[in-house]
Design an enzyme around this catalytic site. Structure first.
Site, PDB file in Angstrom:
ATOM      1  N   LYS A  41       0.820  -1.226   0.000  1.00 41.60           N
ATOM      2  CA  LYS A  41       0.000   0.000   0.000  1.00 41.60           C
ATOM      3  C   LYS A  41       0.849   1.269   0.000  1.00 41.60           C
ATOM      4  O   LYS A  41       0.538   2.234  -0.701  1.00 41.60           O
ATOM      5  CB  LYS A  41      -0.955  -0.021   1.193  1.00 41.60           C
ATOM      6  CG  LYS A  41      -1.966  -1.156   1.088  1.00 41.60           C
ATOM      7  CD  LYS A  41      -2.988  -1.135   2.187  1.00 41.60           C
ATOM      8  CE  LYS A  41      -3.735  -2.462   2.282  1.00 41.60           C
ATOM      9  NZ  LYS A  41      -4.410  -2.884   1.061  1.00 41.60           N
ATOM     10  N   GLY A  42       1.936   1.256   0.768  1.00 40.73           N
ATOM     11  CA  GLY A  42       2.794   2.448   0.818  1.00 40.73           C
ATOM     12  C   GLY A  42       3.405   2.729  -0.541  1.00 40.73           C
ATOM     13  O   GLY A  42       3.316   3.856  -1.069  1.00 40.73           O
ATOM     14  N   GLY A 221     -16.403   2.814  -2.885  1.00 40.99           N
ATOM     15  CA  GLY A 221     -16.308   2.007  -4.108  1.00 40.99           C
ATOM     16  C   GLY A 221     -17.065   2.662  -5.250  1.00 40.99           C
ATOM     17  O   GLY A 221     -16.897   3.857  -5.516  1.00 40.99           O
ATOM     18  N   ASP A 245      -9.821  -5.221 -12.281  1.00 41.80           N
ATOM     19  CA  ASP A 245      -9.091  -5.577 -11.056  1.00 41.80           C
ATOM     20  C   ASP A 245      -9.097  -4.356 -10.125  1.00 41.80           C
ATOM     21  O   ASP A 245      -8.544  -3.313 -10.481  1.00 41.80           O
ATOM     22  CB  ASP A 245      -7.644  -5.970 -11.425  1.00 41.80           C
ATOM     23  CG  ASP A 245      -6.813  -6.343 -10.214  1.00 41.80           C
ATOM     24  OD1 ASP A 245      -7.362  -6.374  -9.096  1.00 41.80           O
ATOM     25  OD2 ASP A 245      -5.608  -6.605 -10.385  1.00 41.80           O
ATOM     26  N   ALA A 248      -5.521  -2.102  -5.415  1.00 41.83           N
ATOM     27  CA  ALA A 248      -4.802  -0.816  -5.350  1.00 41.83           C
ATOM     28  C   ALA A 248      -5.629   0.381  -5.835  1.00 41.83           C
ATOM     29  O   ALA A 248      -5.087   1.483  -5.935  1.00 41.83           O
ATOM     30  CB  ALA A 248      -3.472  -0.865  -6.109  1.00 41.83           C
ATOM     31  N   ALA A 249      -6.924   0.182  -6.083  1.00 44.55           N
ATOM     32  CA  ALA A 249      -7.751   1.344  -6.469  1.00 44.55           C
ATOM     33  C   ALA A 249      -7.713   2.386  -5.355  1.00 44.55           C
ATOM     34  O   ALA A 249      -7.566   3.588  -5.600  1.00 44.55           O
ATOM     35  CB  ALA A 249      -9.184   0.904  -6.733  1.00 44.55           C
ATOM     36  N   GLY A 250      -7.813   1.915  -4.109  1.00 45.42           N
ATOM     37  CA  GLY A 250      -7.750   2.828  -2.961  1.00 45.42           C
ATOM     38  C   GLY A 250      -6.382   3.495  -2.855  1.00 45.42           C
ATOM     39  O   GLY A 250      -6.277   4.665  -2.482  1.00 45.42           O
ATOM     40  N   ASP A 251      -5.346   2.761  -3.193  1.00 44.16           N
ATOM     41  CA  ASP A 251      -3.989   3.332  -3.125  1.00 44.16           C
ATOM     42  C   ASP A 251      -3.821   4.429  -4.170  1.00 44.16           C
ATOM     43  O   ASP A 251      -3.258   5.496  -3.895  1.00 44.16           O
ATOM     44  CB  ASP A 251      -2.933   2.240  -3.362  1.00 44.16           C
ATOM     45  CG  ASP A 251      -3.001   1.164  -2.288  1.00 44.16           C
ATOM     46  OD1 ASP A 251      -3.448   1.476  -1.180  1.00 44.16           O
ATOM     47  OD2 ASP A 251      -2.618   0.015  -2.584  1.00 44.16           O
ATOM     48  N   GLY A 286      -3.388  -5.482 -11.751  1.00 47.47           N
ATOM     49  CA  GLY A 286      -2.219  -5.248 -10.906  1.00 47.47           C
ATOM     50  C   GLY A 286      -2.326  -4.005 -10.048  1.00 47.47           C
ATOM     51  O   GLY A 286      -3.292  -3.235 -10.125  1.00 47.47           O
TER      52      GLY A 286
HETATM   53  O1  RIB Z   1      -3.819  -2.237  -1.655  1.00 47.40           O
HETATM   54  C1  RIB Z   1      -3.306  -3.242  -2.468  1.00 47.40           C
HETATM   55  C2  RIB Z   1      -2.033  -3.764  -1.883  1.00 47.40           C
HETATM   56  O2  RIB Z   1      -2.303  -4.424  -0.669  1.00 47.40           O
HETATM   57  C3  RIB Z   1      -1.333  -4.795  -2.739  1.00 47.40           C
HETATM   58  O3  RIB Z   1      -0.435  -4.219  -3.646  1.00 47.40           O
HETATM   59  C4  RIB Z   1      -0.690  -5.713  -1.729  1.00 47.40           C
HETATM   60  O4  RIB Z   1       0.699  -5.715  -1.777  1.00 47.40           O
HETATM   61  C5  RIB Z   1      -1.219  -5.268  -0.369  1.00 47.40           C
HETATM   62  O5  RIB Z   1      -0.312  -4.510   0.318  1.00 47.40           O
END
Ligand code: RIB
Length: 298
Positions: A41-42, A221, A245, A248-251, A286
Site C-alpha cells: 500500500k505504501g 467504491g 481488477d 490498489a484502487a484505494g492506493d 495489478g
Molecule cells: O492495496 C493493495 C495492496 O495491498 C497490494 O499491492 C498488496 O501488496 C497489499 O499490500
C-alpha cells in the site's frame, strides 16, 4: 512546483492469479493468468503520486533479497526519493498473494517480512524536512505509524492516514489528524458504525470529527466518496467503468488525492481528480502496473 510529499509505508511484491471463483477453505481451484508486479500500500500510493507529478520521498524497508533489489530499482525508475529507505538483514521482503475474481474483486494475504522491521528509530528527523504533506497506511508496525504521525503533528505537516488494513487505533493517533480515508469496512472497524445509509455515513463522519480528526473522507467504491468536516458535507460520485481488477484502487485514490491537495486544490476538486485516477486503475490488472500517468488524466 508542488510541495514535497512524504509517504511512509509498506512495499511488497504481488503474486496475482486470476480466478473464476475464490476457493473455499480446503478447496483447490484452477486459476487463470499469473502476474507478478510491485505492490504494497505504501509503495503503490507513493508511485501513484509520483506518476501524477508529485515530488515524493518514500520511506520503506525491504529485505536483502532479489525482491528487495527489484523494488529499489523500481522506486528509482519512478523518481521516488528513497534516500531514507533501508534494507533489513536476514528478513525477506514483503510479499502479497492475491487472487482476482472475474468481477474485479480480490482477496489478499500479505507476508509482511521486512515491512515489520521499519521501526521508529529508522525515522530520522531529516526525513520530515521540507515536507508539507505526509501519507501513511497500516502495513508497518503501529508504533512506527504513531511515532511518524506525532512527529508530523509537531512539525505542522498535514497527515493523511489511510487506515488500511484496519485495526483499532489509539485516540492519540486520531486526535489532530488532518485527514482520514477509510473505506466502508475500515470505517466500521474504527467507529463501530456500518456506513451503509446516508444517516450512518453522517454518524460515522461525526464520530471521527468528535475524536479530533479534522477532515473525513470515506471511500464507497462504485458509490464514490463521502467527505465531511466541520463546515462541509458532500458525496462525490465515482466514475462508471467496467472493473477488471480493483487491487490498489484505494492506493491510487490516496496517491492522487494527496498530489492534488499538495498542488493547492480543495478537497472536492482533489476528490474528483482522485476518482478519475482510481477509475482508470480498476480497468487494468495489478497494483503499481495499474497506476495512471498524469498525461492519461488530461
Ligand atoms: O492495496 C493493495 C495492496 O495491498 C497490494 O499491492 C498488496 O501488496 C497489499 O499490500
Amino acid at each position: 512546483m508542488s510541495q514535497k510529499i512524504l509517504v511512509i509505508g509498506s512495499s511488497n511484491t504481488d503474486m496475482v492469479v486470476k480466478t473464476v471463483d475464490f476457493p473455499l477453505p480446503g478447496q483447490t481451484v484452477l486459476g487463470g493468468k499469473f502476474l507478478m508486479n510491485p505492490g504494497g500500500k505504501g509503495a503503490n500510493q507513493a508511485v501513484a503520486a509520483s506518476r501524477l507529478g508529485a515530488n515524493v520521498r518514500f520511506v520503506t524497508r525491504v529485505g536483502d533479497d532479489i525482491f528487495g533489489q527489484q523494488a529499489l530499482e523500481g522506486f528509482r525508475k519512478e523518481n521516488l526519493d528513497i534516500e531514507f529507505t533501508g534494507i533489513a538483514k536476514e528478513i525477506a521482503s514483503g510479499v502479497a498473494l492475491i487472487t482476482v475474481a472475474e468481477s474485479g474483486e480480490n482477496q489478499i494475504v500479505v507476508a509482511s517480512g521486512a515491512n515489520m522491521d521499519l521501526k521508529p528509530e529508522n525515522l530520522s528527523d531529516t526525513i520530515f524536512q521540507d515536507t508539507a504533506f505526509a501519507l501513511l497506511q497500516l502495513e508497518i508496525p503501529i508504533e512506527t505509524v504513531q511515532y511518524a504521525i506525532q512527529k508530523c503533528k509537531d512539525l505542522d505537516i498535514k497527515v493523511i492516514l489511510n487506515p488500511a488494513p484496519a485495526t483499532k487505533l489509539d485516540e492519540s493517533i486520531l486526535n489532530g489528524l488532518y485527514l482520514i480515508t477509510p473505506n466502508e469496512t475500515e470505517t466500521e472497524i474504527l467507529t463501530g458504525i456500518r456506513p451503509d445509509s446516508p444517516a450512518n455515513l453522517l454518524e460515522a463522519g461525526h464520530t471521527f470529527l468528535k475524536r479530533g480528526v479534522q477532515n473525513v473522507l470515506i471511500t464507497l467504491g462504485k458509490e464514490g466518496v463521502f467527505f465531511m468536516n466541520h463546515n462541509l458535507t458532500e458525496t462525490i460520485p465515482a466514475q462508471v467503468v467496467q472493473a477488471v481488477d480493483t487491487t490498489a484502487a484505494g492506493d491510487v485514490f490516496n496517491g492522487a488525492l494527496i498530489t492534488a491537495l499538495a498542488n493547492g486544490k480543495d478537497f472536492i476538486e482533489a476528490c474528483h481528480f482522485a476518482n478519475k485516477a482510481a477509475a482508470l486503475a480498476v480497468t487494468r490488472m495489478g497494483a503499481q502496473s495499474s497506476a495512471p500517468y498524469i498525461h492519461e488524466l488530461n
